[in-house]
Design an enzyme around this catalytic site. Structure first.
Site, PDB file in Angstrom:
ATOM      1  N   ARG A  70       9.460 -13.760  -1.238  1.00 56.82           N
ATOM      2  CA  ARG A  70       9.645 -13.384  -2.640  1.00 56.82           C
ATOM      3  C   ARG A  70      10.947 -12.627  -2.837  1.00 56.82           C
ATOM      4  O   ARG A  70      11.271 -11.729  -2.066  1.00 56.82           O
ATOM      5  CB  ARG A  70       8.466 -12.514  -3.099  1.00 56.82           C
TER       6      ARG A  70
ATOM      7  N   ARG B 212       0.316  -5.481   4.334  1.00 49.69           N
ATOM      8  CA  ARG B 212      -0.283  -4.300   3.717  1.00 49.69           C
ATOM      9  C   ARG B 212      -1.510  -3.848   4.504  1.00 49.69           C
ATOM     10  O   ARG B 212      -1.854  -2.664   4.507  1.00 49.69           O
ATOM     11  CB  ARG B 212      -0.647  -4.590   2.255  1.00 49.69           C
TER      12      ARG B 212
ATOM     13  N   GLU C 257      -2.782  -2.446  -4.213  1.00 50.14           N
ATOM     14  CA  GLU C 257      -3.219  -3.845  -4.204  1.00 50.14           C
ATOM     15  C   GLU C 257      -3.028  -4.494  -2.833  1.00 50.14           C
ATOM     16  O   GLU C 257      -1.967  -4.418  -2.229  1.00 50.14           O
ATOM     17  CB  GLU C 257      -2.418  -4.638  -5.245  1.00 50.14           C
TER      18      GLU C 257
END
Length: 424
Positions: free
Chosen positions: A261, A390, A348
């Site tokens: 990304r 994450r 998140e």
RNA sequence: GGAGAGAUGUCCGAGUGGUUUAAGGAGCUGGUCUUGAAAACCAGUGAUACCGCAAGGUACCGGGGGUUCGAAUCCCUCUCUCUCCGCCA
């Protein structure tokens, strides 16, 4: 993409939905072009009907050796006229599709209305935020001290927002990929696929990344290929243009892939650590479901993703995104947020969405509800199950010990070759 | 990278400018026959998109463009598949 007829017949509803999302859509122009489009089709088809008939007549006369020059002259004019209508029609349809491609999905009725992530609504929590009787460190500090995270070398080799994982860190990343894939294939019934990491423009358009969000993607120069931002893109597009057998629904795929990304517009945010990288690993869950079952499947998919965090003993909560925070293609999204001590809040780690028929219409993925019945669009769903980078960050931070070592969650030890603790 | 061959309806497969606005077969659906089934025979059959209240119409033979009164058929171009050669993890 919404259905043209649906918009035509529900202008108020669509306009309301756009407002709730703080989104814009050129509905006035859409309606005008839609009208013009149908008129052009009528005119063009009328003339084509005439031409087809006369063409048959010409063939007949020619066989009878009769004169046809007056007819061919006439048809020459008709042909020009048809061409004129068709050219205008093409322009109108292109513009129409341009507008259509930029209109986001309509939020499901039970999605809370709100402006930003502050208005997301917590649904449930699991576990308690970790507490430490010592000064807890952030994963970027701890990871570098332990020699398992090396962003500096990555910056030298590539640039910002990349990281080298080393030793037990690299092993941890690999262990998590395998742990999640095994869990979803053996216990949750997903079929594993390993997708290409590059896709062409049509695939990116099929799932909704293009045309609106091209700046977020990495494009391979000199080709029409994009690096995938998520495995959702290749895996959903596996079935593009197909009519699926109703008996194989729901289709459930799990795919590991690297994700790329550009993070345009995120400059300065999450600059340290593994939270926001240009390249990260993710295990993705993708489903194709019958419309009447898709919301049940969304609940199950979310539960499947949560199971990963439960087995790893990571505290988390689930929130439902409000209308203002909802992704472009999604009708309803649950975010799973893991407790991140360095942030002092939940972050998140998974986003589980039901796109209803929005992606299916763009990508033309259908199924037949019953034998002999008309094919209709499936519902597509996906969610992270879960983001690997994450998770590494969350394990480092939540499992850190006073001596600066990191305990390995029990479920992961077999995948770590028996390693129970990462030390200096 | 070089040389060649292909892409047709659910599937196989004909078809090099107008009785093909897609032959034939398979499959599927219905029927006849049969105690039942199979086989055989007869009939039907685009699980497509769009326009239209409907009747009906238009488009669609890999994608796009062109020639023509008319294109699956001729020309250009792109994509993909296959075979052989070269290179290569």
């Amino acid at each position: 993409m919404l259905d043209i007829k649906f918009i035509r017949n529900n202008v108020e509803l669509v306009s309301e939905a756009l407002k709730k999302r703080n989104a814009e859509g050129n509905l006035d122009e859409f309606l005008k072009l839609d009208e013009e489009r149908r008129e052009l089709i009528r005119k063009s088809e009328d003339l084509k009907k005439t031409r087809n008939a006369v063409t048959q007549e010409i063939a007949k006369l020619k066989r009878e050796k009769k004169d046809i020059t007056h007819l061919t002259q006439e048809m020459k004019e008709v042909g020009k006229e048809i061409k004129g209508y068709d050219e205008r029609l093409k322009q109108v349809e292109e513009r129409l599709q341009g507008i259509l491609f930029e209109i986001p999905n309509i939020p499901n009725a039970d999605v809370p209305v709100g402006d930003s992530d502050d208005d997301n609504v917590e649904i449930r929590r699991w576990g308690e935020p970790s507490k430490f009787d010592f000064e807890a460190k952030a994963h970027w500090d701890l990871g570098e001290e332990l020699g398992i995270l090396d962003p500096k070398t990555a910056a030298k080799v590539t640039g910002a927002r990349f990281t080298f994982l080393k030793g037990a860190g690299a092993r941890l990343e690999r262990a998590l990929v395998n742990f999640m894939l095994d869990l979803h294939t053996t216990e949750h019934g997903y079929t594993e696929v390993f997708p290409p990491y590059m896709v062409h423009r049509r695939s990116m358009t099929g799932t909704g990344q293009l045309p609106k969000f091209e700046e977020d993607a990495f494009k391979i120069q000199g080709t029409d290929y994009f690096m995938i931002p998520t495995a959702e893109v290749p895996v959903t597009n596996m079935y593009r243009g197909e009519i699926l057998d109703r008996d194989i629904l729901p289709i459930k795929h799990v795919a590991y892939s690297a994700c790329f990304r550009a993070e345009a517009g995120s400059a300065g945010r999450d600059t340290r650590g593994l939270i926001r990288q240009h390249q990260f690993n993710k295990v993705e869950l993708v489903k194709f479901a019958k419309p009447e079952e898709s919301y049940d499947e969304l609940e199950k998919l979310t539960n499947d993703a949560e199971e990963v965090l439960k087995k790893l003993g990571l505290p988390y909560r689930v929130v439902v995104l409000c209308t203002g925070d909802l992704g472009f293609s999604s009708a309803k999204t649950y975010d799973i947020e893991v407790w991140m001590p360095s942030y002092g809040r939940y972050v998140e780690i998974s986003s589980c969405s039901n796109f209803e028929d929005f992606q299916a219409r763009r990508a033309d993925i259908k199924y037949r509800p019953a034998k002999g019945e008309k094919a209709t669009y499936v519902h597509t769903l996906n969610g992270s199950g879960v983001a690997i980078g994450r998770t590494v960050a969350a394990i480092i931070e939540n499992y850190q010990q006073k001596d600066g070592s990191i305990e390995i969650p029990e479920a992961l030890v077999p995948y770590m070759g028996g390693i129970e603790r990462i030390t200096k």
